[in-house]
Design a protein around this motif. Structure first.
Motif, PDB file in Angstrom:
ATOM      1  N   ILE A 323      32.554  25.464  31.833  1.00  0.00           N
ATOM      2  CA  ILE A 323      32.358  25.715  30.403  1.00  0.00           C
ATOM      3  C   ILE A 323      33.435  26.681  29.943  1.00  0.00           C
ATOM      4  N   LEU A 324      34.087  26.345  28.844  1.00  0.00           N
ATOM      5  CA  LEU A 324      35.105  27.183  28.209  1.00  0.00           C
ATOM      6  C   LEU A 324      34.482  27.832  26.981  1.00  0.00           C
ATOM      7  N   LEU A 325      34.711  29.142  26.792  1.00  0.00           N
ATOM      8  CA  LEU A 325      33.990  29.838  25.730  1.00  0.00           C
ATOM      9  C   LEU A 325      34.799  31.001  25.166  1.00  0.00           C
ATOM     10  N   ASN A 326      34.908  31.012  23.850  1.00  0.00           N
ATOM     11  CA  ASN A 326      35.371  32.175  23.087  1.00  0.00           C
ATOM     12  C   ASN A 326      34.255  32.472  22.096  1.00  0.00           C
ATOM     13  N   LEU A 351      25.176  24.706  33.795  1.00  0.00           N
ATOM     14  CA  LEU A 351      26.257  24.530  34.761  1.00  0.00           C
ATOM     15  C   LEU A 351      25.701  23.987  36.077  1.00  0.00           C
ATOM     16  N   THR A 352      26.539  23.280  36.825  1.00  0.00           N
ATOM     17  CA  THR A 352      26.185  22.896  38.181  1.00  0.00           C
ATOM     18  C   THR A 352      26.128  24.157  39.048  1.00  0.00           C
ATOM     19  N   GLY A 353      25.545  24.038  40.217  1.00  0.00           N
ATOM     20  CA  GLY A 353      25.440  25.198  41.096  1.00  0.00           C
ATOM     21  C   GLY A 353      26.797  25.787  41.450  1.00  0.00           C
ATOM     22  N   ASP A 354      27.827  24.924  41.558  1.00  0.00           N
ATOM     23  CA  ASP A 354      29.174  25.405  41.851  1.00  0.00           C
ATOM     24  C   ASP A 354      30.032  25.482  40.590  1.00  0.00           C
ATOM     25  N   GLY A 355      29.380  25.482  39.440  1.00  0.00           N
ATOM     26  CA  GLY A 355      30.107  25.507  38.180  1.00  0.00           C
ATOM     27  C   GLY A 355      30.578  26.904  37.807  1.00  0.00           C
ATOM     28  N   GLU A 356      31.428  26.960  36.790  1.00  0.00           N
ATOM     29  CA  GLU A 356      31.976  28.245  36.365  1.00  0.00           C
ATOM     30  C   GLU A 356      32.134  28.318  34.857  1.00  0.00           C
ATOM     31  N   LEU A 357      32.026  29.527  34.367  1.00  0.00           N
ATOM     32  CA  LEU A 357      32.282  29.842  32.962  1.00  0.00           C
ATOM     33  C   LEU A 357      33.614  30.565  32.887  1.00  0.00           C
ATOM     34  N   LEU A 358      34.533  30.039  32.073  1.00  0.00           N
ATOM     35  CA  LEU A 358      35.819  30.678  31.830  1.00  0.00           C
ATOM     36  C   LEU A 358      35.822  31.109  30.376  1.00  0.00           C
ATOM     37  N   MET A 359      35.921  32.413  30.125  1.00  0.00           N
ATOM     38  CA  MET A 359      35.706  32.894  28.759  1.00  0.00           C
ATOM     39  C   MET A 359      36.580  34.097  28.440  1.00  0.00           C
ATOM     40  N   VAL A 360      36.723  34.350  27.138  1.00  0.00           N
ATOM     41  CA  VAL A 360      37.394  35.538  26.629  1.00  0.00           C
ATOM     42  C   VAL A 360      36.432  36.242  25.688  1.00  0.00           C
ATOM     43  N   LEU A 371      27.262  39.878  31.506  1.00  0.00           N
ATOM     44  CA  LEU A 371      27.475  38.612  32.217  1.00  0.00           C
ATOM     45  C   LEU A 371      26.807  38.615  33.588  1.00  0.00           C
ATOM     46  N   ARG A 372      26.667  39.777  34.201  1.00  0.00           N
ATOM     47  CA  ARG A 372      26.069  39.846  35.540  1.00  0.00           C
ATOM     48  C   ARG A 372      24.567  39.530  35.521  1.00  0.00           C
ATOM     49  N   SER A 373      23.980  39.528  34.332  1.00  0.00           N
ATOM     50  CA  SER A 373      22.585  39.106  34.234  1.00  0.00           C
ATOM     51  C   SER A 373      22.445  37.596  34.371  1.00  0.00           C
ATOM     52  N   PHE A 374      23.563  36.879  34.195  1.00  0.00           N
ATOM     53  CA  PHE A 374      23.509  35.415  34.181  1.00  0.00           C
ATOM     54  C   PHE A 374      24.333  34.771  35.285  1.00  0.00           C
ATOM     55  N   PHE A 375      25.217  35.555  35.942  1.00  0.00           N
ATOM     56  CA  PHE A 375      26.073  35.020  36.996  1.00  0.00           C
ATOM     57  C   PHE A 375      26.138  36.022  38.148  1.00  0.00           C
ATOM     58  N   THR A 376      26.179  35.499  39.364  1.00  0.00           N
ATOM     59  CA  THR A 376      26.236  36.393  40.522  1.00  0.00           C
ATOM     60  C   THR A 376      27.628  36.974  40.728  1.00  0.00           C
ATOM     61  N   GLN A 377      28.663  36.256  40.270  1.00  0.00           N
ATOM     62  CA  GLN A 377      30.031  36.726  40.429  1.00  0.00           C
ATOM     63  C   GLN A 377      30.728  36.732  39.071  1.00  0.00           C
ATOM     64  N   VAL A 388      39.288  40.636  26.951  1.00  0.00           N
ATOM     65  CA  VAL A 388      39.166  40.508  28.399  1.00  0.00           C
ATOM     66  C   VAL A 388      38.847  39.050  28.715  1.00  0.00           C
ATOM     67  N   VAL A 389      39.490  38.509  29.755  1.00  0.00           N
ATOM     68  CA  VAL A 389      39.230  37.150  30.220  1.00  0.00           C
ATOM     69  C   VAL A 389      38.430  37.227  31.518  1.00  0.00           C
ATOM     70  N   PHE A 390      37.327  36.454  31.580  1.00  0.00           N
ATOM     71  CA  PHE A 390      36.452  36.460  32.748  1.00  0.00           C
ATOM     72  C   PHE A 390      36.309  35.053  33.333  1.00  0.00           C
ATOM     73  N   ARG A 391      36.175  35.022  34.661  1.00  0.00           N
ATOM     74  CA  ARG A 391      35.739  33.813  35.361  1.00  0.00           C
ATOM     75  C   ARG A 391      34.412  34.144  36.013  1.00  0.00           C
ATOM     76  N   CYS A 392      33.369  33.392  35.654  1.00  0.00           N
ATOM     77  CA  CYS A 392      32.011  33.687  36.119  1.00  0.00           C
ATOM     78  C   CYS A 392      31.497  32.512  36.942  1.00  0.00           C
ATOM     79  N   THR A 393      31.010  32.795  38.137  1.00  0.00           N
ATOM     80  CA  THR A 393      30.478  31.750  39.014  1.00  0.00           C
ATOM     81  C   THR A 393      29.111  32.184  39.534  1.00  0.00           C
ATOM     82  N   GLY A 394      28.460  31.247  40.215  1.00  0.00           N
ATOM     83  CA  GLY A 394      27.107  31.536  40.701  1.00  0.00           C
ATOM     84  C   GLY A 394      26.111  31.674  39.573  1.00  0.00           C
TER      85      GLY A 394
END
Length: 402
Positions: A323-326, A351-360, A371-377, A388-394
């Motif tokens: 998922i791409l997000l601004n 997201l799929t279990g191995d999916g990722e959020l790429l956002m600014v 973001l840590r409330s919704f993603f483990t990494q 700030v640009v983040f890549r969020c997984t898990g």
């Protein structure tokens, strides 16, 4: 129309009092209407006559449409959020649920009417509209009013003074005949107008855009679209990371450009990976129209693209590999991180279990913590003084979702 049954102070609509709520997610503490809504309904009820055909434009949660329910108004809105709030509040007050038309539907109807008859688009005696923050969107709305009002028709426009766009007076002077500027009450302002002659036909500012190096055609937007005539600074900082991120995706991977605006992020992803199953979602119908036009203009739609006019992540879609997000940080008059927090939760949930959020995101909003409330990494890829640009997984899946 019946009075509110709970006896509480409600929205005044003639002799009735309506119970109105915001439908979801962080808005319960905010009232579902403002003083401009109250005054628009009160003034419209004074002026409307039985049998007149009325349009309500860009209502927020149903105050205007339900306050004028006796006139069975047509309801037109850019925001996908209205349908949910309108349905909730209509049922709460024992009223029929009005249909809501988006600008995609309305502009198609307008084109059919113009093609069939020179006067085929003039169908309303009155238009009641909430004044938007964007100046060019106000110009769009007034031109549309000029096109759809019958002879003798009128426009009643209103909003909270602090939210009215700068130079709005110039736009009224250019496009309509101002009959009266009503006295300000409770920090709200109403304007009563007669239609002018300029319509949406042949308007040279209906579409505005800008070039993007990776794309073969300019990225364009309609007047309600955020940053339609310039590359948004936050998006500019995210773009360099998209090409690298999508390179690693498997063939045909499902990707969502969430809160897509003109579709820029998804377009850049597709330009490097045209095989992706790309989805574009936005609360604004004008954004969805724009994204659809831009994908086509860039020659990137090979039948695998999907477009969702939705308030957040589209229901029953996904799961997505990326998922791409601004994220936006204002909703009407409310400013803050409440929209982003909801989008983070919805992104994690689809997201799929191995999916990722790429956002600014805006740096001062401190998204690295939430973001840590919704993603483990949560990995910070880039930071500037403002963004700030983040890549969020898990993704942490909500209860009940596998």
């Amino acid at each position: 129309m019946t009075p509110a049954s709970d006896g509480s102070s409600g929205f005044p609509a003639g002799t009735a009092s309506l119970t109105l709520h915001r439908p979801h997610r962080g808005g319960r503490s905010l009232r579902a209407w403002d003083a401009a809504d109250e005054q628009l309904v009160a003034e419209a009820l004074k002026r409307l006559a039985p049998g007149q055909r009325v349009a309500v434009v860009d209502d927020s949660f149903g105050a205007l449409a339900l306050g004028l329910a006796d006139f069975l108004p047509d309801v037109i809105a850019d925001s996908a959020a209205l349908a949910e709030g309108l349905a909730l509040n209509a049922r709460a007050n024992g009223l029929p649920v009005p249909a809501v038309r988006s600008w995609e539907q309305e502009l198609e109807a307008l084109a059919r009417g113009s093609a069939s008859s020179a006067s085929g688009t003039a169908r309303y005696d009155a238009v009641i509209l909430k004044v938007p923050r964007q100046l060019e969107y106000l110009g769009f709305l007034l031109r549309w009013c000029n096109q759809v009002l019958r002879p003798g028709g009128w426009i009643l426009a209103g909003g909270m003074i602090k939210h009215l766009p700068d130079q709005a007076v110039r736009v009224y002077q250019e496009l309509v005949v101002t009959e009266a500027v009503l006295p300000a009450k409770k920090k709200a302002r109403l304007v009563l107008c007669q239609p002018g002659t300029q319509t949406l036909e042949h308007w040279d500012r209906l579409w505005r855009g800008y070039p993007v190096g990776e794309l073969p055609a300019p990225v364009q937007g309609l007047p309600a679209v955020f940053a339609r005539d310039r590359l948004d600074i936050g998006s500019r900082e995210l773009l360099p990371f998209i090409a690298e991120a999508v390179t690693a995706l498997p063939p045909g991977a499902p990707v969502l450009d969430l809160a897509c605006g003109n579709g820029l992020l998804g377009l850049v992803a597709l330009s490097g990976r045209p095989d992706l199953a790309m989805g574009f979602a936005d609360i604004s119908s004008q954004a969805i129209i724009s994204a659809r036009v831009n994908v086509s203009a860039a020659g990137l739609d090979r039948g695998q693209c999907r477009f969702y006019h939705a308030d957040g992540a589209p229901p029953q879609s996904g799961p997505f590999r990326m998922i791409l997000l601004n994220p936006p940080f204002h909703e009407g008059g409310a400013v803050g991180d409440h929209i982003a927090l909801r989008l983070f939760a919805e992104a994690a949930g689809c997201l799929t279990g191995d999916g990722e959020l790429l956002m600014v995101g805006n740096r001062h909003l401190g998204y690295h913590r939430s973001l840590r409330s919704f993603f483990t990494q949560v990995q910070q890829l880039h930071a500037s003084p403002r963004f700030v640009v983040f890549r969020c997984t898990g993704p942490r899946q909500p209860a009940g979702r596998s």
